[in-house]
Design a protein around this motif. Structure first.
Motif, PDB file in Angstrom:
ATOM      1  N   MET A   1      27.225 -16.563 -14.979  1.00  0.00           N
ATOM      2  CA  MET A   1      28.165 -17.428 -13.356  1.00  0.00           C
ATOM      3  C   MET A   1      28.358 -18.552 -13.229  1.00  0.00           C
ATOM      4  N   ALA A   2      28.305 -19.624 -14.694  1.00  0.00           N
ATOM      5  CA  ALA A   2      29.606 -20.564 -15.010  1.00  0.00           C
ATOM      6  C   ALA A   2      30.630 -20.289 -14.222  1.00  0.00           C
ATOM      7  N   GLU A   8      37.178 -17.393  -8.811  1.00  0.00           N
ATOM      8  CA  GLU A   8      37.495 -17.197  -6.711  1.00  0.00           C
ATOM      9  C   GLU A   8      38.664 -17.807  -6.750  1.00  0.00           C
ATOM     10  N   LYS A   9      39.276 -19.161  -8.150  1.00  0.00           N
ATOM     11  CA  LYS A   9      40.439 -19.430  -7.577  1.00  0.00           C
ATOM     12  C   LYS A   9      41.568 -18.278  -8.302  1.00  0.00           C
ATOM     13  N   LEU A  10      41.105 -17.416  -9.149  1.00  0.00           N
ATOM     14  CA  LEU A  10      42.313 -16.672  -9.385  1.00  0.00           C
ATOM     15  C   LEU A  10      42.210 -15.373  -8.968  1.00  0.00           C
ATOM     16  N   GLY A  16      45.706 -13.670  -4.364  1.00  0.00           N
ATOM     17  CA  GLY A  16      46.224 -13.225  -3.885  1.00  0.00           C
ATOM     18  C   GLY A  16      45.779 -11.984  -2.657  1.00  0.00           C
ATOM     19  N   ILE A  17      44.642 -12.008  -3.334  1.00  0.00           N
ATOM     20  CA  ILE A  17      44.304 -10.497  -3.228  1.00  0.00           C
ATOM     21  C   ILE A  17      42.311 -10.564  -3.041  1.00  0.00           C
ATOM     22  N   GLY A  18      41.500 -11.976  -2.635  1.00  0.00           N
ATOM     23  CA  GLY A  18      40.801 -12.117  -1.805  1.00  0.00           C
ATOM     24  C   GLY A  18      40.183 -13.323  -0.987  1.00  0.00           C
ATOM     25  N   GLU A  19      38.545 -13.042  -0.443  1.00  0.00           N
ATOM     26  CA  GLU A  19      39.349 -13.986   0.271  1.00  0.00           C
ATOM     27  C   GLU A  19      38.005 -15.005  -0.316  1.00  0.00           C
ATOM     28  N   VAL A  21      34.636 -17.668   0.024  1.00  0.00           N
ATOM     29  CA  VAL A  21      33.022 -17.308   0.280  1.00  0.00           C
ATOM     30  C   VAL A  21      32.823 -18.258   1.011  1.00  0.00           C
ATOM     31  N   GLY A  22      31.951 -19.349   0.438  1.00  0.00           N
ATOM     32  CA  GLY A  22      31.941 -21.024   0.644  1.00  0.00           C
ATOM     33  C   GLY A  22      31.375 -21.449   0.028  1.00  0.00           C
ATOM     34  N   SER A  23      31.024 -20.957  -1.255  1.00  0.00           N
ATOM     35  CA  SER A  23      30.407 -21.826  -2.036  1.00  0.00           C
ATOM     36  C   SER A  23      31.166 -23.194  -2.555  1.00  0.00           C
ATOM     37  N   GLU A  24      30.274 -24.270  -2.704  1.00  0.00           N
ATOM     38  CA  GLU A  24      30.788 -25.317  -2.946  1.00  0.00           C
ATOM     39  C   GLU A  24      30.091 -25.846  -4.348  1.00  0.00           C
ATOM     40  N   ILE A  25      28.750 -25.454  -4.731  1.00  0.00           N
ATOM     41  CA  ILE A  25      28.575 -26.105  -5.764  1.00  0.00           C
ATOM     42  C   ILE A  25      27.547 -24.951  -6.703  1.00  0.00           C
ATOM     43  N   ALA A  26      27.931 -25.099  -7.960  1.00  0.00           N
ATOM     44  CA  ALA A  26      27.490 -24.242  -9.200  1.00  0.00           C
ATOM     45  C   ALA A  26      26.188 -24.367  -8.589  1.00  0.00           C
ATOM     46  N   MET A  27      24.556 -23.208  -8.805  1.00  0.00           N
ATOM     47  CA  MET A  27      23.764 -23.405  -9.230  1.00  0.00           C
ATOM     48  C   MET A  27      22.817 -22.928 -10.167  1.00  0.00           C
ATOM     49  N   LYS A  28      21.842 -23.037 -10.500  1.00  0.00           N
ATOM     50  CA  LYS A  28      20.912 -22.235 -11.618  1.00  0.00           C
ATOM     51  C   LYS A  28      20.181 -20.983 -10.906  1.00  0.00           C
TER      52      LYS A  28
END
Length: 100
Positions: A1-2, A8-10, A16-19, A21-28
């Motif tokens: 999950m880390a 996402e950046k990649l 340039g092949i994705g969109e 989603v909107g999550s801003e922080i990581a969560m366990k």
């Protein structure tokens, strides 16, 4: 999950092949009850719709597929880089590895 944010950046910014989603922080895992759901179902549906309807993304993914196939072909960069690695392993182990 880390690695989700790096992935996402990649996928979005570099390839340039994705969109996004909107999550801003990581969560366990298991902390959903503590913090609440960070990405809503509607955000996921919207992102999927954009990707599925995205002709530019689809074209880019096809281009990347061709590049990847070329890289793994007999004269491609990945093939040419892996071949010496295999030869080195064969040399230090004294065993011939099976041909691919």
């Amino acid at each position: 999950m880390a690695e989700q944010f790096m992935n996402e950046k990649l996928v979005v910014s570099v390839l340039g092949i994705g969109e996004r989603v909107g999550s801003e922080i990581a969560m366990k895992r298991g902390d959903e009850d503590k913090y609440g759901v960070m990405v809503k179902r509607e955000q996921i549906v919207e992102a999927i719709d954009k990707v599925m309807d995205g002709e530019i993304m689809r074209k880019r993914a096809m281009e990347l597929g061709v590049l990847a196939n070329n890289a793994f072909g007999n004269s491609g960069s990945s093939y040419l880089n892996v071949k010496p690695l295999i030869q080195h392993i064969e040399h230090i182990s004294g065993k011939k590895l099976a041909e691919a």
